[in-house]
Design a protein around this motif. Sequence first.
Motif, short mmCIF file in Angstrom:
data_model
loop_
_atom_site.label_atom_id
_atom_site.label_comp_id
_atom_site.label_asym_id
_atom_site.label_seq_id
_atom_site.Cartn_x
_atom_site.Cartn_y
_atom_site.Cartn_z
N GLN A 1 46.57 36.90 30.27
CA GLN A 1 45.12 36.09 30.15
C GLN A 1 43.82 37.32 30.78
OE1 GLN A 1 46.59 34.08 34.09
NE2 GLN A 1 47.09 32.03 33.38
N LYS A 2 42.43 36.60 31.23
CA LYS A 2 41.32 37.44 31.66
C LYS A 2 40.49 36.70 32.54
CE LYS A 2 38.46 38.28 28.27
NZ LYS A 2 37.01 38.11 26.92
N ALA A 3 40.72 37.58 33.48
CA ALA A 3 40.40 37.02 34.46
C ALA A 3 39.39 37.83 34.54
CB ALA A 3 41.29 37.77 35.53
N LEU A 4 37.46 37.39 35.94
CA LEU A 4 36.85 37.36 36.35
C LEU A 4 36.41 37.55 38.16
CD1 LEU A 4 33.56 38.09 35.74
CD2 LEU A 4 33.34 35.52 35.57
N VAL A 5 35.55 38.40 38.71
CA VAL A 5 36.42 38.22 39.38
C VAL A 5 33.99 37.99 40.22
CG1 VAL A 5 36.38 38.99 42.38
CG2 VAL A 5 38.32 39.48 40.70
N ILE A 6 34.62 36.84 40.91
CA ILE A 6 32.47 37.25 40.74
C ILE A 6 32.99 37.41 42.46
CG2 ILE A 6 30.38 35.59 40.97
CD1 ILE A 6 32.04 34.47 38.65
N GLY A 7 32.10 38.40 42.94
CA GLY A 7 31.45 38.76 44.29
C GLY A 7 32.03 40.29 44.33
N ASP A 8 30.92 41.26 44.69
CA ASP A 8 31.38 42.65 44.56
C ASP A 8 31.54 42.63 46.61
OD1 ASP A 8 28.69 42.94 46.03
OD2 ASP A 8 28.02 43.88 43.81
N GLY A 9 31.81 41.54 47.42
CA GLY A 9 31.88 42.61 48.72
C GLY A 9 33.60 42.51 49.25
N PHE A 10 34.11 43.25 50.00
CA PHE A 10 35.54 43.67 50.56
C PHE A 10 36.57 42.68 49.56
CE2 PHE A 10 39.19 44.13 53.21
CZ PHE A 10 39.52 44.94 52.79
N MET A 11 36.27 41.36 50.12
CA MET A 11 37.32 40.30 49.05
C MET A 11 37.33 40.07 47.90
SD MET A 11 38.92 39.72 52.40
CE MET A 11 39.81 38.60 50.94
N GLY A 12 36.38 40.07 47.19
CA GLY A 12 35.87 40.22 45.64
C GLY A 12 36.98 41.59 45.36
N GLN A 13 36.99 42.88 46.18
CA GLN A 13 37.53 44.19 44.81
C GLN A 13 38.93 44.74 46.15
OE1 GLN A 13 34.71 47.90 46.30
NE2 GLN A 13 34.07 46.52 47.41
N LEU A 14 39.35 43.34 46.23
CA LEU A 14 41.05 43.26 47.33
C LEU A 14 41.07 42.32 45.72
CD1 LEU A 14 41.20 42.37 50.91
CD2 LEU A 14 41.85 44.27 49.51
N PHE A 15 40.42 41.46 45.33
CA PHE A 15 41.02 40.49 44.17
C PHE A 15 40.86 41.42 43.47
CE2 PHE A 15 39.90 36.81 46.54
CZ PHE A 15 41.14 35.58 46.54
N VAL A 16 39.99 42.26 42.61
CA VAL A 16 40.18 42.80 41.50
C VAL A 16 41.74 43.59 41.76
CG1 VAL A 16 39.51 45.40 40.63
CG2 VAL A 16 38.29 42.72 41.08
N GLN A 17 41.74 44.54 42.65
CA GLN A 17 43.70 45.38 42.47
C GLN A 17 44.49 44.12 42.51
OE1 GLN A 17 43.47 48.69 45.53
NE2 GLN A 17 41.07 47.85 46.28
N LEU A 18 44.93 43.19 43.43
CA LEU A 18 45.18 42.12 43.48
C LEU A 18 46.07 41.42 42.21
CD1 LEU A 18 44.92 40.07 46.61
CD2 LEU A 18 46.73 41.72 46.55
N LEU A 19 44.82 41.10 41.58
CA LEU A 19 44.61 40.94 39.89
C LEU A 19 45.16 41.96 38.81
CD1 LEU A 19 41.70 38.67 39.26
CD2 LEU A 19 43.30 38.12 39.17
N GLN A 20 45.53 43.09 38.93
CA GLN A 20 45.75 43.79 38.71
C GLN A 20 47.13 44.53 38.70
OE1 GLN A 20 44.31 45.98 36.48
NE2 GLN A 20 41.88 46.24 36.63
N ALA A 21 47.67 44.24 39.93
CA ALA A 21 48.68 44.34 40.66
C ALA A 21 50.37 43.59 40.24
CB ALA A 21 48.82 44.80 42.19
N LYS A 22 48.69 42.47 39.63
CA LYS A 22 49.76 40.85 39.21
C LYS A 22 50.61 41.21 37.69
CE LYS A 22 51.36 37.30 40.94
NZ LYS A 22 52.73 36.82 40.83
N GLY A 23 49.65 42.39 36.81
CA GLY A 23 49.42 42.61 35.79
C GLY A 23 48.49 41.58 34.69
N VAL A 24 47.84 40.91 35.08
CA VAL A 24 46.68 40.36 34.67
C VAL A 24 46.02 41.78 33.68
CG1 VAL A 24 44.18 39.25 34.26
CG2 VAL A 24 46.43 38.53 35.82
#
Length: 333
Positions: free
Chosen positions: A164-187
Amino acid sequence: MKALVLTGKEKMEIQNVATPEVKPNEVLVNTAYAGICGTDRALYAGLPGSANAVPPIILGHENSGIVAAIGSDVTNVKVGDRVTVDPNIYCGQCKYCRTDRPELCDNLSAVGVTRDGGLAESFTAPSSVVYPIPDSVSLKSAATTEPISCAVHGIKLLDLTPYQKALVIGDGFMGQLFVQLLQAKGVHQVDFAGIVDEKLAFNKEHFGVTNTYNTKRDSIPADYDVVIEAVGLPQTQEQAVEATRKGAQVLMFGVGKPDQTFSMNTYEVYQKQLKIQGAFINPYAFEDAIALLASGQLDVESLISHEVSLEQVEDVLTGKVEHVSKAVVKVSD
């Protein structure tokens, strides 16, 4: 003990209050750090969080600290343990709790929302929501376990696969957490959209983001299998739906105001067969959140922009302290 008490709408006072008594099933925690998040801003403004906060109340639902005392029935932690606390307490008896949906509990209570929390030198919590943390996790990092667990819950609601290609919208703390979590899930590709160029560049350099978009000037292609909206504004919620390709999933994680709405093309939802998913709090996600911190798969301390005192909390909540990505309150050593 010293505590920061919410005494009314947009009113806080430093007070000397009694140290809470420990019930048989409870733990007394000496607070080390307490995080400040958007929910605290809402509660300060008189809006609901996971539940309503009725003043006078001590906020602080993102906490870490040291166990100072335990009740007679407590067996999972001992005095001196380093811990973090899941604020959410479920009744276990309503239809949602009894059908494996405790986050929707009809009788939800929460540390730092409906009962006193970590913006004080000490607070109590049922032992069932108190989690020991390994020595490899700092107390400062551990204070972010609750927001991590909320993001983990959101990730669990998605069907993620590497292609998959994933997009996170929002550069606050939570958005930046989601970036790392998606990476950890192998996206295999994670892109990032926000309004602060420095944050976009930081995530591209440090966390493997492929493409970035400044939503003030860039258009986002309708090319994503997964879109996570981590802002909570109508314009970004609309952008999230518009950024999808056929068969996509949209996680509406950002918290809007109670009367807020956004518009979308309902034919597009039908034609693309979109799945639009909400995510509420963090049911039983603390173990995963702690494991992610302990394994080093998440770097949270680089995202903490401010460390403040109890006396400075109100300035953070009112915006007098500027450029806050994530603030934590150092309550004690």
